[in-house]
Scaffold this motif. Sequence first.
Motif, PDB file in Angstrom:
ATOM      1  N   LYS A 150      -2.201 -37.868  41.114  1.00 27.71           N
ATOM      2  CA  LYS A 150      -2.618 -37.414  39.784  1.00 27.71           C
ATOM      3  C   LYS A 150      -4.102 -37.707  39.559  1.00 27.71           C
ATOM      4  O   LYS A 150      -4.921 -37.423  40.421  1.00 27.71           O
ATOM      5  CB  LYS A 150      -1.734 -38.060  38.707  1.00 27.71           C
ATOM      6  CG  LYS A 150      -0.270 -37.664  38.795  1.00 27.71           C
ATOM      7  CD  LYS A 150       0.551 -38.291  37.670  1.00 27.71           C
ATOM      8  CE  LYS A 150       2.001 -37.844  37.725  1.00 27.71           C
ATOM      9  NZ  LYS A 150       2.817 -38.466  36.652  1.00 27.71           N
ATOM     10  N   ALA A 151      -4.427 -38.251  38.398  1.00 30.00           N
ATOM     11  CA  ALA A 151      -5.813 -38.654  38.113  1.00 30.00           C
ATOM     12  C   ALA A 151      -5.961 -40.160  38.237  1.00 30.00           C
ATOM     13  O   ALA A 151      -6.956 -40.731  37.803  1.00 30.00           O
ATOM     14  CB  ALA A 151      -6.207 -38.221  36.702  1.00 30.00           C
ATOM     15  N   TYR A 158     -14.827 -34.793  30.625  1.00 30.79           N
ATOM     16  CA  TYR A 158     -13.745 -35.489  31.317  1.00 30.79           C
ATOM     17  C   TYR A 158     -12.435 -35.458  30.528  1.00 30.79           C
ATOM     18  O   TYR A 158     -12.374 -35.771  29.347  1.00 30.79           O
ATOM     19  CB  TYR A 158     -14.130 -36.948  31.570  1.00 30.79           C
ATOM     20  CG  TYR A 158     -12.982 -37.755  32.148  1.00 30.79           C
ATOM     21  CD1 TYR A 158     -12.582 -37.567  33.455  1.00 30.79           C
ATOM     22  CD2 TYR A 158     -12.289 -38.674  31.364  1.00 30.79           C
ATOM     23  CE1 TYR A 158     -11.530 -38.282  33.991  1.00 30.79           C
ATOM     24  CE2 TYR A 158     -11.243 -39.403  31.887  1.00 30.79           C
ATOM     25  CZ  TYR A 158     -10.866 -39.204  33.203  1.00 30.79           C
ATOM     26  OH  TYR A 158      -9.821 -39.907  33.728  1.00 30.79           O
ATOM     27  N   GLU A 186      -8.055 -36.217  31.794  1.00 33.63           N
ATOM     28  CA  GLU A 186      -7.206 -36.565  32.943  1.00 33.63           C
ATOM     29  C   GLU A 186      -6.784 -35.310  33.686  1.00 33.63           C
ATOM     30  O   GLU A 186      -6.660 -35.327  34.909  1.00 33.63           O
ATOM     31  CB  GLU A 186      -5.981 -37.358  32.476  1.00 33.63           C
ATOM     32  CG  GLU A 186      -6.272 -38.812  32.202  1.00 33.63           C
ATOM     33  CD  GLU A 186      -5.035 -39.690  32.279  1.00 33.63           C
ATOM     34  OE1 GLU A 186      -3.951 -39.170  32.633  1.00 33.63           O
ATOM     35  OE2 GLU A 186      -5.143 -40.890  31.995  1.00 33.63           O
ATOM     36  N   MET A 216      -9.612 -34.387  35.893  1.00 31.81           N
ATOM     37  CA  MET A 216      -9.722 -35.350  36.980  1.00 31.81           C
ATOM     38  C   MET A 216      -8.650 -35.111  38.031  1.00 31.81           C
ATOM     39  O   MET A 216      -8.916 -35.179  39.242  1.00 31.81           O
ATOM     40  CB  MET A 216      -9.598 -36.771  36.422  1.00 31.81           C
ATOM     41  CG  MET A 216      -9.904 -37.849  37.446  1.00 31.81           C
ATOM     42  SD  MET A 216     -11.631 -37.788  37.980  1.00 31.81           S
ATOM     43  CE  MET A 216     -11.740 -39.300  38.926  1.00 31.81           C
ATOM     44  N   GLU A 217      -7.441 -34.831  37.590  1.00 34.84           N
ATOM     45  CA  GLU A 217      -6.357 -34.552  38.539  1.00 34.84           C
ATOM     46  C   GLU A 217      -6.667 -33.319  39.384  1.00 34.84           C
ATOM     47  O   GLU A 217      -6.450 -33.300  40.596  1.00 34.84           O
ATOM     48  CB  GLU A 217      -5.033 -34.369  37.798  1.00 34.84           C
ATOM     49  CG  GLU A 217      -3.852 -34.150  38.743  1.00 34.84           C
ATOM     50  CD  GLU A 217      -2.513 -34.126  38.024  1.00 34.84           C
ATOM     51  OE1 GLU A 217      -1.508 -33.825  38.695  1.00 34.84           O
ATOM     52  OE2 GLU A 217      -2.477 -34.407  36.813  1.00 34.84           O
TER      53      GLU A 217
END
Length: 484
Positions: free
Chosen positions: A304-305, A348, A350, A353-354
């Motif tokens: 994931k993140a 940003y 999550e 990021m993932e």
Amino acid sequence: MSSDTLNAPKHVAIIGAGLVGSLTAIYFAKRGCKVSLYDKRSDPRIPENASNQESRSINLALSSRGILSLEGLKMGIEKEILSYAIPMKGRMIHSLDGTQTSQAYSVNGECINSVERSRLNNTLLNTAEKMANVTVYFKHSLQKCDMDSGILEFFDSDKQYNADLIIGADGAYSTVRKQLMRKVRMNYDQEYIEHEYCELNIPPVVGVDGELDFAMDPNHLHIWPKHSFMMIALPNPDKTFTATLFMPSENFNAIKTEDDLMSFFRENFPDSIPLIGEDLLKKDYFANPKGSLMCVKCTPYHYKAKGLIIGDAAHSMVPFYGQGMNCGFEDVRVLDNILNEFSIGSQYTEEAMEKALDHYSNYRHPDCVAIVDLAMYNYIEMRSSVVSYGYLLRKRVESFLHIIFPLKVIPLYTMVSFSPNIRYSEAIQRWKYQGKMLTMAGSAIVMGTAAALTLAAFKNRDQISQILRSVQDLVAGFAKGIKN
């Protein structure tokens, strides 16, 4: 590096303060993150700790991929590191009779650089620790981590640590990777090779001016090739060389006494005995550990993140291409570029990021597999091929064609060590294609020679004309392939 870093991951925990972990810490700190860098060792910069560290080679070969990653920091750190590096312009092949033959790495005079591991690590640690948003924790051996909650637990510590992103740069036996396996369906392959290694030391000599000097040419990587095993030596700034003997376990097991050792060296590396000295050779060989060699391939590299593995934790390789550190440094630079592509910092989330880490895993994996395989291939080249007439002929032809077609024909070693914008996976593909082209060229040469001999022996013009036309067709096809 993005200038707007307010929304980058708030806290990044990096496990492993070695070369790759320290560089990763600097990159994320420049991104604006709070960084905690953990290592199970005592601080290696303290002299009394340095001598008690786990035994590892003091030599590394820094080449263009690693240098480019250091330059990416825009802090001038690469200049400091190169100031204490020793450039090596090629291999020096030692024959049984003591003859030494130089084989240049590049027709353009490019070099790889011998660097002391500990000094390089200390430079990176010092740089990281000077950054206000980096905290380094020594004597912190990771026990386990929960990537969903971001909680990290360490042996001999009741304190709870946590982070938004956990990065494992903790080497081939990575604890973070083991934790990652609990979260993702990881394909994992670990292979030990039959060979082990033992490090030896070649001391300096007293020069004509009374000062200490190198016992051999310091601007080469020295190789004693013996087909199924070999010894190499890299220079150090203190005028010594670190020599490493690589050979199958059964060869090491057969050497039980000092007499066995000396007989083995007299038979295989006679010119190295006066360089090392009999007493030092016996001392180092029996005192130093025999290390195992392994490679690791796995995928994916992230969860994931929340979690990521990098460097040897993701792709450990045997050391025969000198790319382990360079590949790890390139991991950091590639990751940083991908985080920029996904606006990690300015926008940003999550989710973003993932997606960025998922892209990193998919993009980077083919290159990491490629260099792990190439590292094993280069062992065969170093211990055997470097004295093969076929290898030497191909190397000369390839180098000649590289001069004529510098963008079309590039030797494999040049692509790997001196062409950081060519991906490892692309280098393999181009190398295989060039191999086919060189085979065509070889066929043309053989047939041309046959035609000349036939002309001299039989004077049969019709037959010779037919052969020459075939040669012309092969040469024309080869030239067309190169130009295209």
